[in-house]
Each structure stands twice: as structure tokens, then as C-alpha cells.
Design a protein around this motif. Structure first.
Motif, PDB file in Angstrom:
ATOM      1  N   LYS A   1      42.380  55.240  29.361  1.00 17.16           N
ATOM      2  CA  LYS A   1      41.447  55.818  30.668  1.00 17.16           C
ATOM      3  C   LYS A   1      40.568  54.769  31.326  1.00 17.16           C
ATOM      4  O   LYS A   1      40.049  53.938  30.532  1.00 17.16           O
ATOM      5  N   VAL A   2      40.733  54.781  32.741  1.00 16.23           N
ATOM      6  CA  VAL A   2      39.856  53.896  33.366  1.00 16.23           C
ATOM      7  C   VAL A   2      38.354  53.888  32.993  1.00 16.23           C
ATOM      8  O   VAL A   2      37.501  52.913  33.022  1.00 16.23           O
ATOM      9  N   LYS A   3      37.701  55.043  32.737  1.00 18.28           N
ATOM     10  CA  LYS A   3      36.440  55.161  32.105  1.00 18.28           C
ATOM     11  C   LYS A   3      36.128  54.455  31.182  1.00 18.28           C
ATOM     12  O   LYS A   3      34.802  54.098  30.769  1.00 18.28           O
ATOM     13  N   THR A   4      37.205  53.839  30.328  1.00 19.97           N
ATOM     14  CA  THR A   4      36.947  53.034  29.080  1.00 19.97           C
ATOM     15  C   THR A   4      36.945  51.309  29.810  1.00 19.97           C
ATOM     16  O   THR A   4      36.704  50.411  28.824  1.00 19.97           O
ATOM     17  N   TYR A   5      37.107  51.231  30.801  1.00 17.47           N
ATOM     18  CA  TYR A   5      37.537  49.827  31.312  1.00 17.47           C
ATOM     19  C   TYR A   5      36.066  49.065  31.568  1.00 17.47           C
ATOM     20  O   TYR A   5      34.848  49.941  32.233  1.00 17.47           O
ATOM     21  N   SER A   6      35.829  47.867  31.329  1.00 17.65           N
ATOM     22  CA  SER A   6      34.797  47.132  31.924  1.00 17.65           C
ATOM     23  C   SER A   6      34.955  46.931  33.528  1.00 17.65           C
ATOM     24  O   SER A   6      36.184  47.349  34.139  1.00 17.65           O
ATOM     25  N   LEU A   7      33.756  46.409  34.254  1.00 15.65           N
ATOM     26  CA  LEU A   7      33.822  46.118  35.535  1.00 15.65           C
ATOM     27  C   LEU A   7      34.822  45.062  35.883  1.00 15.65           C
ATOM     28  O   LEU A   7      35.854  45.599  36.905  1.00 15.65           O
ATOM     29  N   GLY A   8      35.080  44.189  35.104  1.00 21.22           N
ATOM     30  CA  GLY A   8      36.157  43.435  35.372  1.00 21.22           C
ATOM     31  C   GLY A   8      37.646  43.565  35.349  1.00 21.22           C
ATOM     32  O   GLY A   8      38.406  43.247  36.015  1.00 21.22           O
ATOM     33  N   MET A   9      37.793  44.787  34.172  1.00 15.48           N
ATOM     34  CA  MET A   9      39.064  45.306  34.073  1.00 15.48           C
ATOM     35  C   MET A   9      39.274  46.133  35.493  1.00 15.48           C
ATOM     36  O   MET A   9      40.625  46.202  35.895  1.00 15.48           O
ATOM     37  N   ARG A  10      38.222  46.763  35.684  1.00 14.58           N
ATOM     38  CA  ARG A  10      38.560  47.734  37.002  1.00 14.58           C
ATOM     39  C   ARG A  10      38.995  46.856  38.033  1.00 14.58           C
ATOM     40  O   ARG A  10      39.829  47.082  39.139  1.00 14.58           O
ATOM     41  N   GLN A  11      38.298  45.673  38.394  1.00 14.59           N
ATOM     42  CA  GLN A  11      38.684  44.756  39.643  1.00 14.59           C
ATOM     43  C   GLN A  11      39.922  44.226  39.518  1.00 14.59           C
ATOM     44  O   GLN A  11      40.764  44.379  40.290  1.00 14.59           O
ATOM     45  N   ARG A  12      40.466  44.011  38.084  1.00 15.27           N
ATOM     46  CA  ARG A  12      41.929  43.671  37.775  1.00 15.27           C
ATOM     47  C   ARG A  12      42.716  44.754  38.276  1.00 15.27           C
ATOM     48  O   ARG A  12      44.021  44.500  38.815  1.00 15.27           O
ATOM     49  N   LEU A  13      42.372  45.961  37.921  1.00 17.22           N
ATOM     50  CA  LEU A  13      43.342  46.987  38.243  1.00 17.22           C
ATOM     51  C   LEU A  13      43.391  47.080  39.777  1.00 17.22           C
ATOM     52  O   LEU A  13      44.506  47.581  40.213  1.00 17.22           O
ATOM     53  N   GLY A  14      42.067  47.139  40.427  1.00 17.32           N
ATOM     54  CA  GLY A  14      42.282  47.213  41.994  1.00 17.32           C
ATOM     55  C   GLY A  14      43.206  46.026  42.306  1.00 17.32           C
ATOM     56  O   GLY A  14      43.645  46.218  43.430  1.00 17.32           O
ATOM     57  N   LEU A  15      43.099  44.744  41.913  1.00 13.07           N
ATOM     58  CA  LEU A  15      44.031  43.812  42.526  1.00 13.07           C
ATOM     59  C   LEU A  15      45.516  44.316  42.086  1.00 13.07           C
ATOM     60  O   LEU A  15      46.290  44.031  43.133  1.00 13.07           O
ATOM     61  N   ALA A  16      45.787  45.030  41.152  1.00  9.71           N
ATOM     62  CA  ALA A  16      47.095  45.355  40.803  1.00  9.71           C
ATOM     63  C   ALA A  16      47.301  46.252  41.900  1.00  9.71           C
ATOM     64  O   ALA A  16      48.625  46.274  42.550  1.00  9.71           O
ATOM     65  N   GLN A  17      46.610  47.214  42.189  1.00  8.78           N
ATOM     66  CA  GLN A  17      47.005  48.382  43.172  1.00  8.78           C
ATOM     67  C   GLN A  17      46.970  47.683  44.409  1.00  8.78           C
ATOM     68  O   GLN A  17      47.974  48.091  45.123  1.00  8.78           O
ATOM     69  N   ALA A  18      46.266  46.592  44.859  1.00 10.11           N
ATOM     70  CA  ALA A  18      46.496  45.864  46.206  1.00 10.11           C
ATOM     71  C   ALA A  18      47.745  45.156  46.302  1.00 10.11           C
ATOM     72  O   ALA A  18      48.289  44.988  47.257  1.00 10.11           O
ATOM     73  N   LEU A  19      48.344  44.820  45.212  1.00  7.85           N
ATOM     74  CA  LEU A  19      49.531  44.158  45.227  1.00  7.85           C
ATOM     75  C   LEU A  19      50.879  44.852  44.839  1.00  7.85           C
ATOM     76  O   LEU A  19      51.988  44.195  45.064  1.00  7.85           O
ATOM     77  N   LEU A  20      50.635  46.203  44.675  1.00  7.81           N
ATOM     78  CA  LEU A  20      51.778  47.090  44.555  1.00  7.81           C
ATOM     79  C   LEU A  20      53.026  46.922  45.422  1.00  7.81           C
ATOM     80  O   LEU A  20      54.275  46.826  45.074  1.00  7.81           O
ATOM     81  N   HIS A  21      52.658  46.592  46.651  1.00  7.98           N
ATOM     82  CA  HIS A  21      53.662  46.945  47.914  1.00  7.98           C
ATOM     83  C   HIS A  21      54.028  45.445  48.383  1.00  7.98           C
ATOM     84  O   HIS A  21      54.555  45.242  49.288  1.00  7.98           O
TER      85      HIS A  21
ATOM     86  N   PRO B   1      34.795  39.980  45.855  1.00  4.52           N
ATOM     87  CA  PRO B   1      35.656  40.412  44.769  1.00  4.52           C
ATOM     88  C   PRO B   1      34.870  40.240  43.241  1.00  4.52           C
ATOM     89  O   PRO B   1      35.269  40.969  42.358  1.00  4.52           O
ATOM     90  N   THR B   2      33.847  39.537  43.451  1.00  4.56           N
ATOM     91  CA  THR B   2      33.168  39.442  41.867  1.00  4.56           C
ATOM     92  C   THR B   2      31.726  40.093  41.929  1.00  4.56           C
ATOM     93  O   THR B   2      31.040  39.874  41.085  1.00  4.56           O
ATOM     94  N   ASN B   3      31.469  41.132  42.750  1.00  2.00           N
ATOM     95  CA  ASN B   3      30.241  41.824  42.944  1.00  2.00           C
ATOM     96  C   ASN B   3      29.751  42.512  41.551  1.00  2.00           C
ATOM     97  O   ASN B   3      30.727  43.214  41.221  1.00  2.00           O
ATOM     98  N   GLY B   4      28.835  42.068  41.055  1.00  2.00           N
ATOM     99  CA  GLY B   4      28.580  43.207  39.599  1.00  2.00           C
ATOM    100  C   GLY B   4      29.036  42.514  38.266  1.00  2.00           C
ATOM    101  O   GLY B   4      28.928  43.280  37.599  1.00  2.00           O
ATOM    102  N   LEU B   5      29.724  41.398  38.704  1.00  2.07           N
ATOM    103  CA  LEU B   5      30.248  41.034  37.401  1.00  2.07           C
ATOM    104  C   LEU B   5      29.693  40.001  36.571  1.00  2.07           C
ATOM    105  O   LEU B   5      28.894  39.115  37.219  1.00  2.07           O
ATOM    106  N   ASP B   6      29.946  39.831  35.197  1.00  2.48           N
ATOM    107  CA  ASP B   6      29.093  38.897  34.632  1.00  2.48           C
ATOM    108  C   ASP B   6      29.724  37.572  34.681  1.00  2.48           C
ATOM    109  O   ASP B   6      31.040  37.559  35.116  1.00  2.48           O
ATOM    110  N   PRO B   7      29.198  36.419  34.473  1.00  2.00           N
ATOM    111  CA  PRO B   7      30.101  35.022  34.283  1.00  2.00           C
ATOM    112  C   PRO B   7      31.634  35.052  33.798  1.00  2.00           C
ATOM    113  O   PRO B   7      32.266  34.354  34.671  1.00  2.00           O
ATOM    114  N   ALA B   8      31.927  35.913  32.862  1.00  2.00           N
ATOM    115  CA  ALA B   8      33.010  35.848  32.220  1.00  2.00           C
ATOM    116  C   ALA B   8      33.924  36.614  33.255  1.00  2.00           C
ATOM    117  O   ALA B   8      35.252  36.105  33.501  1.00  2.00           O
ATOM    118  N   GLY B   9      33.500  37.549  33.852  1.00  2.00           N
ATOM    119  CA  GLY B   9      34.165  38.625  34.536  1.00  2.00           C
ATOM    120  C   GLY B   9      34.588  37.743  35.985  1.00  2.00           C
ATOM    121  O   GLY B   9      35.690  37.708  36.327  1.00  2.00           O
TER     122      GLY B   9
END
Length: 307
Positions: free
Chosen positions: A130-150, A160-168
Motif C-alpha cells: 500500500k502507498v501509505k507504507t511508501y517513503s516520500l522518495g518512493m511516492r515520487q518514483r510512483l509519480g514518475l511511473a504514473q507520468a510515464l504510463l502513456h 521534483p525533489t521537494n521534501g526529500l532527504d539527500p538519498a531521495g
């Protein structure tokens, strides 16, 4: 030269009698990451809104793969994927269920394409959680996947890096570079993290008060000046400084920390070094005081804050 996928031609935007965007023109090409920079209120978001058709264009035209955004909106927008700040997801659904939901909104997105983008953004191991278990970085990656679907030709990322830690932040940067390189996408990134833009982008366009200051490769923009700021580390700063001022009267030498600092052309560096050595001054190091994108940005925009 490749054909541009985004062409902005003499675009202006007037809101309540005020010219927010003033005669903007630039091109963006496949496989490049284009950074869009500017101080607060310069017109970055307004330009992005015009590209995606959220607000109208007062003058000029925007072409997406040759299709006019104003006249052929649906055709033009079908080539664009976009994320504005943090992508919104259904947190009670899994990542996969979110993507299936969004895929239903677009014709021609197969299960194979869904799996392809999941692998592309590196979410294969966690996509059925479930997305509620995702970190912010993972949600950003899921957002990328969504934007790339078509399978868009252009990806627009606003902060795109708003609110992410250095690793994210590093994670998103690596995926953006990978998408441009492997998928041939044109990526437009707007961000206020200048050090990050320096690492991520191939070219940058700087906008100030609605006007384009210029478009250059990151390297040319930072290092385009003929003269370099050079630091000499020596054993007797006082004597060395006086000697150089006497011998190179067309240059201004100063002391910065434990170094003698001066702006020189490349060919002058060995001449200064020779003058020091032949006068029995020990030279322990010669360093180029490299400018960062932030230094150069503040220089060009007169120190205006970037947001």
C-alpha cells in the motif's frame, strides 16, 4: 541537430494588464534534461502552465512535437507527462492498483507497459504494497511511473525533489538522467536547488522578470568566462603580493584566507608562477576557484532570491 520536441516561439502572457512573460523563445530536444531557473516571481510556473495548457497564451505559440498547444490541445498534451511537486496517490491502494487506475484514463496502456514503467523507476519489489507504507522518495518514483504510463516524449517536473532527504534527491536525479538517456525523453525540470540542477541538467534557461536571460549548457554557463579566478599558495604572502603587483600592474591581486587570489587568463598562470619561483618564493599549490551554478546564477540575476 535533432528536431526539437518543445518549441516556444515569442510567447508572452499578460495578466490584468501586466506582462508576466515577455517574448520568450527557446527549444528543448530529445534525450536532454533542461533546467528552468529563475528568481521568485520570474515566470517559471506561468511558463510551465502555458506549456501544459492550464492557462492561455496571450501572444506567440508553443509547439509540442510540431502540434500547437492552443489549437490542437488534446494531440499536443498526449506527448506530455508531468509532476507538479508531490504527486497525489490513493494511499489505501497499492502502488500497482494506483497505476492500473490511472492507466484506465488513457487509451492503449497495456499491462506490459505498466510492468515496464514499474521496473524503469525501480519499484518492482514494493509495487504490491500500500502507498501509505511508501517513503516520500518512493511516492515520487510512483509519480514518475504514473507520468510515464502513456509513453510521453516530454516529462515536466516542477520541484521534483521537494521534501526529500539527500538519498531521495540523489535517487530522483539518477532516475531523471536515466530516463533522458535510455528513453530519449526531453525532461524539463524547475527547481530552486541549484547544486542539484548543476548535477542533473544538460542545459539551463534562466528567466528573470518574464524575460529569458539566456540558454546554455551548464558547463558553458558556469565556466564561459575567459578569465579564471586563480589562487596561489605561497610561503611569504606579503613579499609575493608586492612582487606580483609590481610585475603585473594590469591585474588586481588580493589575499583571500591563506592564498593570493587573482583573475587571470589561462596563459597567464605559468607567467605568474614563474615570477614567484624565480624570486625565491615557494609555491605550494595553484588552484582554480571554481564557480558553482549558484555563484553564477546570483551573479547573472543580481543576487535575487531563487524560489
Amino acid at each position: 541537430m535533432a528536431t526539437s520536441v518543445v518549441s516556444i516561439k515569442n510567447v508572452s502572457k499578460v495578466i490584468k494588464g501586466k506582462k508576466i512573460i515577455d517574448n520568450l523563445s527557446f527549444e528543448i530536444y530529445p534525450g536532454e534534461v533542461f533546467g528552468f531557473l529563475g528568481p521568485n516571481g520570474a515566470g517559471k510556473t506561468t511558463t510551465i502552465r502555458m506549456i501544459v495548457g492550464l492557462i492561455s497564451i496571450t501572444e506567440g505559440e508553443i509547439l509540442i512535437k510540431g502540434k500547437n498547444v492552443a489549437r490542437n490541445f488534446e494531440e499536443a498534451i498526449s506527448d506530455i507527462g508531468a509532476i507538479v511537486e508531490n504527486p497525489e496517490m490513493y494511499k489505501f491502494l497499492t502502488g500497482y492498483q494506483n497505476l492500473v487506475h490511472y492507466a484506465r484514463m488513457v487509451n492503449g496502456v497495456s499491462k506490459e507497459r505498466i510492468n515496464e514503467v514499474i521496473e524503469l523507476v525501480g519499484l518492482t519489489d514494493r509495487i504490491h504494497e500500500k502507498v501509505k507504507t511508501y517513503s516520500l522518495g518512493m511516492r515520487q518514483r510512483l509519480g514518475l511511473a504514473q507520468a510515464l504510463l502513456h509513453s510521453p516524449s516530454i516529462l515536466i517536473l516542477d520541484e521534483p525533489t521537494n521534501g526529500l532527504d539527500p538519498a531521495g534527491i540523489r535517487e530522483i536525479r539518477d532516475y531523471v538522467r536515466k530516463l533522458a538517456r535510455e528513453e530519449g525523453l526531453a525532461v524539463i525540470v524547475s527547481s530552486h536547488l541549484l547544486a542539484e540542477m548543476e548535477l542533473m541538467c544538460d542545459r539551463i534557461g534562466i528567466i528573470q522578470k518574464g524575460k529569458l536571460i539566456g540558454v546554455q549548457t551548464v558547463n558553458d554557463f558556469i565556466n564561459g568566462q575567459q578569465e579564471l579566478v586563480i589562487r596561489f599558495q605561497v610561503n611569504d604572502i606579503g613579499r609575493a603580493l608586492q612582487l606580483l603587483k609590481d610585475q603585473f600592474q594590469n591585474r588586481t591581486f588580493g589575499v583571500n584566507a591563506d592564498f593570493i587570489e587573482v583573475s587571470l587568463e589561462k596563459d597567464e598562470i605559468p607567467l605568474v608562477n614563474k615570477a614567484l619561483v624565480t624570486n625565491n618564493i615557494n609555491v605550494y599549490g595553484i588552484y582554480q576557484n571554481a564557480k558553482t551554478l549558484e555563484d553564477k546564477f546570483l551573479e547573472v540575476t543580481g543576487g535575487e532570491q531563487i524560489v
